[in-house]
Scaffold this motif. Sequence first.
Motif: not given
Length: 463
Positions: A1-26
């Motif tokens: 139960m504690e393991g479930l509570l400790d698990k982040p809701l969005n484990p890939n948050k950092l990767l997703k933020e990096q995915f839309v960072s440092n872009l130069t557009g079209s």
Amino acid sequence: MEGLLDKPLNPNKLLKEQFVSNLTGSSLLEIAALSTIVPAVVVLRKWSSGDNIRKDSVKKNDDAPRGQKDWVHYFSSLAADYLTVVLPILLIFTVLAEWAYICAFSLVIVISICTIYKRSQFHLKAHQHNLPSLRTDISSYRVSVILMTCLSILAVDFKIFPRRYAKAETYGSGMMDLGVGSFVVANALVSREARSITAMRWKASLRSISPLVFLGFARLISTSGVDYQVHVGEYGVHWNFFFTLAAISILTSIIRIHPKYCGVVGLLVLAGYQVWLSFGLNEYLISNERSADIISQNKEGVYSIFGYWGMYFIGVSLGYHVFFDTSPKFKSRSTQVVKVWVLAASFWILTIILDGYVERVSRRMCNFAYVMLVFGQNFQVISILTLAGYISYDKNLILEDAFNQNMLGSFLLANILTGLVNLSVDTLAASSLTAFIILSVYTSMLCMIVGLAQFCGVRMKFW
């Protein structure tokens, strides 16, 4: 139960933020091509559905109850609109992204042939029908803006969506960079000020602004509560889209200017802001420097208000002079259409000049070049949509009516659905097929729910 509570809701948050960072557009050319595709698809759908709408409207079905007949006709038309408008746009912005130029060129050829072929038919009908008002095209344009925004906010989290279409980090512009600017322009063109409606009293103004402030805080609390990915360089640590809209509304309520003079005031605001940027503010805004005070924490959102405020004033002026001026010399549709096409070309020329010789386009700081790009792209969309009125005399598509009635409501729904998908699916690991299926289900659900709201008479209006 504690393991479930400790698990982040969005484990890939950092990767997703990096995915839309440092872009130069079209490139500006590709933005122009994509801005041709969306309205062209809408125009072709209107032309192809015109005769069917008329036939369906006079066809009788005595075997079915009135309510059932209306319900079946409404949602079958809505489904047809989705399959012929939304799905092709989704394909072009994902699977067929590398064919954007060919798609745009092909659509221009098809529309040109159709226009020439049906021109004689138009001359015959012109004596029997009044040309539709350009305000109908404005409704279509507003729906195009919200559709592209709703589609992109989820698609950007998948690899199937080209990175060059996503928001640029500092300078440059992807299609998504035009979203917030287009929303401001879409509202300015049809605002109370543009229509010369008596300004609201303070209490009424506060009531109209308060939902935007509430939504801004609701988004801030909800994204923090579920650990949702937020790109700080977009608006700042706490700022978001709704706060920008609320700030513009507050400034417009405090400083009330007749629409005749809004254009001049808007240009002065933008010119002053651009000078400030050129004297060092731009370096501060694109840097990672942030002190502890609230303004520094949200410097992108706070300072860009000046750019969006100037943009709003210019939009009010254009709405008043182009679409709502009742003077006889400006009332004819032909005059209005010519003005729209000239403005579209002029804004694009100004964008190229400012981008090349003053400062590159930057949505992050909402500089002069970005404002001109937003107007150039938006008036390009409107100019193409004006072609529909020369052949089709029918009302807007059912899909357009549905979104137009609940623009901000549909955007809120899209944000909720996007959040649910992101929290339940690893978007970065999804294959192209999986991503396209998810996006298809998402857009179809969005269209059907918004259509159901319109069918039931539900309307959400905040701004």
